[in-house]
Motif scaffolding. Structure first.
Motif, PDB file in Angstrom:
ATOM      1  N   GLU A 106     126.251  40.194  75.762  1.00 52.68           N
ATOM      2  CA  GLU A 106     127.356  40.108  74.804  1.00 52.68           C
ATOM      3  C   GLU A 106     127.766  41.476  74.259  1.00 52.68           C
ATOM      4  OE1 GLU A 106     128.874  37.266  74.328  1.00 52.68           O
ATOM      5  OE2 GLU A 106     127.421  36.185  75.577  1.00 52.68           O
ATOM      6  N   ASN A 107     127.326  42.541  74.899  1.00 57.02           N
ATOM      7  CA  ASN A 107     127.647  43.895  74.421  1.00 57.02           C
ATOM      8  C   ASN A 107     128.991  44.369  74.976  1.00 57.02           C
ATOM      9  OD1 ASN A 107     126.508  43.884  76.984  1.00 57.02           O
ATOM     10  ND2 ASN A 107     125.685  45.961  76.783  1.00 57.02           N
ATOM     11  N   TYR A 108     130.041  43.641  74.607  1.00 61.18           N
ATOM     12  CA  TYR A 108     131.409  43.983  74.999  1.00 61.18           C
ATOM     13  C   TYR A 108     132.330  43.579  73.852  1.00 61.18           C
ATOM     14  CZ  TYR A 108     131.609  38.960  75.969  1.00 61.18           C
ATOM     15  OH  TYR A 108     131.538  37.601  75.852  1.00 61.18           O
ATOM     16  N   ASP A 109     133.557  44.045  73.862  1.00 59.80           N
ATOM     17  CA  ASP A 109     134.515  43.671  72.818  1.00 59.80           C
ATOM     18  C   ASP A 109     134.678  42.155  72.810  1.00 59.80           C
ATOM     19  OD1 ASP A 109     134.883  46.279  72.134  1.00 59.80           O
ATOM     20  OD2 ASP A 109     136.726  46.553  73.281  1.00 59.80           O
ATOM     21  N   GLY A 110     134.413  41.551  71.691  1.00 58.81           N
ATOM     22  CA  GLY A 110     134.497  40.100  71.590  1.00 58.81           C
ATOM     23  C   GLY A 110     133.170  39.401  71.813  1.00 58.81           C
ATOM     24  N   GLY A 111     132.159  40.163  72.220  1.00 60.56           N
ATOM     25  CA  GLY A 111     130.844  39.572  72.421  1.00 60.56           C
ATOM     26  C   GLY A 111     130.221  39.166  71.099  1.00 60.56           C
ATOM     27  N   ILE A 112     129.596  38.001  71.060  1.00 58.59           N
ATOM     28  CA  ILE A 112     129.044  37.473  69.811  1.00 58.59           C
ATOM     29  C   ILE A 112     127.674  36.838  70.065  1.00 58.59           C
ATOM     30  CG2 ILE A 112     131.294  37.025  68.753  1.00 58.59           C
ATOM     31  CD1 ILE A 112     130.976  34.090  69.577  1.00 58.59           C
ATOM     32  N   PHE A 113     127.015  36.460  68.999  1.00 59.01           N
ATOM     33  CA  PHE A 113     125.771  35.701  69.058  1.00 59.01           C
ATOM     34  C   PHE A 113     126.115  34.289  69.529  1.00 59.01           C
ATOM     35  CE2 PHE A 113     122.633  32.952  66.897  1.00 59.01           C
ATOM     36  CZ  PHE A 113     121.448  33.517  67.356  1.00 59.01           C
ATOM     37  N   ARG A 114     125.603  33.906  70.693  1.00 54.38           N
ATOM     38  CA  ARG A 114     125.924  32.600  71.290  1.00 54.38           C
ATOM     39  C   ARG A 114     124.659  31.727  71.333  1.00 54.38           C
ATOM     40  NH1 ARG A 114     131.006  32.805  73.562  1.00 54.38           N
ATOM     41  NH2 ARG A 114     131.817  34.906  73.964  1.00 54.38           N
TER      42      ARG A 114
END
Length: 235
Positions: A73-81
């Protein structure tokens, strides 16, 4: 190249598996516990976990919940899923049907799931009642909890995480213990693009180190080619 079970045709022998000795396990567990307690913001919290583990454990597979939910998730928009945690848990359960599984997650993440994903939270509560889920308290580093639980299980413990354990805090642990432990007791994983399926990569059934086998045959892992070995034997 060795077969899946470590047999090398050219050497006519199978690579051996090495692990920590009984004394090493005791020393390693004590060191992890000591360092964890030193870094706790609230005295007694980690000791409480150790007592809980003595009553409930040992567990066979520990899941680093935060690592699973944040991996990739280390990208723009990546979040805790957090939904990825259940995908991972189900995969572990499918491949380790008889194992005792312990999911570890920090209190902050736990409360976030309660607010934003009630269905998953209900599943976590059920898991917690069964003794398969531990919420680490605020002011604690959850890494120490899954680390200690895995070491507590000794040779039968596995950790599911893609954490490379390069943080400075891991450098405080004895190198010989850490090297053997990471080679033998960590399950890596990868998700598909949709994050709905997961592939588990278990430790090798042998230790990738210089080994002397039968009849003065020596096997050395290649430094340049992963999975390749150099076989040296008398002529």
């Amino acid at each position: 190249m060795p077969s899946e079970d470590g047999f090398i045709q050219e050497a006519g022998a199978r690579l051996q598996l090495t692990d920590l000795s009984g004394e090493d396990w005791d020393a390693f567990a004590q060191q992890v516990r000591s360092l964890a307690e030193q870094q706790e913001k609230h005295t007694g919290k980690f000791a409480g976990f150790c007592s809980w583990l003595d009553r409930k454990g040992p567990y066979n597979v520990m899941i680093d919940g935060a690592n699973v939910a944040l991996w990739g998730e280390n990208y723009d928009g990546g979040i805790f899923r957090p939904e990825k945690i259940k995908v991972a848990y189900d995969a572990v359960r499918e491949q380790h049907a008889d194992a005792k599984i312990l999911l570890v997650l920090h209190a902050g993440r736990h409360h976030s799931i309660r607010q934003h994903n009630p269905e998953l939270f209900d599943w976590l509560e059920g898991l917690q009642k069964q003794g398969g889920y531990y919420v680490t308290p605020g002011g604690s580093n959850d890494d120490w909890y899954w680390m200690y639980a895995t070491v507590h299980a000794r040779e039968n413990g596995l950790l599911m995480s893609n954490d490379l354990l390069r943080d400075h805090v891991w450098n405080l642990l004895r190198p010989k213990h850490m090297l053997k432990w990471t080679q033998r007791h960590i399950v890596r994983y990868s998700f598909n693009y949709e994050k709905t399926e997961i592939r588990l990569q278990h430790p090798l059934p042998y230790t990738p180190c210089v080994q002397q086998l039968v009849d003065d045959v020596w096997l050395l892992p290649s430094a340049d080619r992963e999975g390749q070995w150099l076989c040296c034997k008398p002529v």
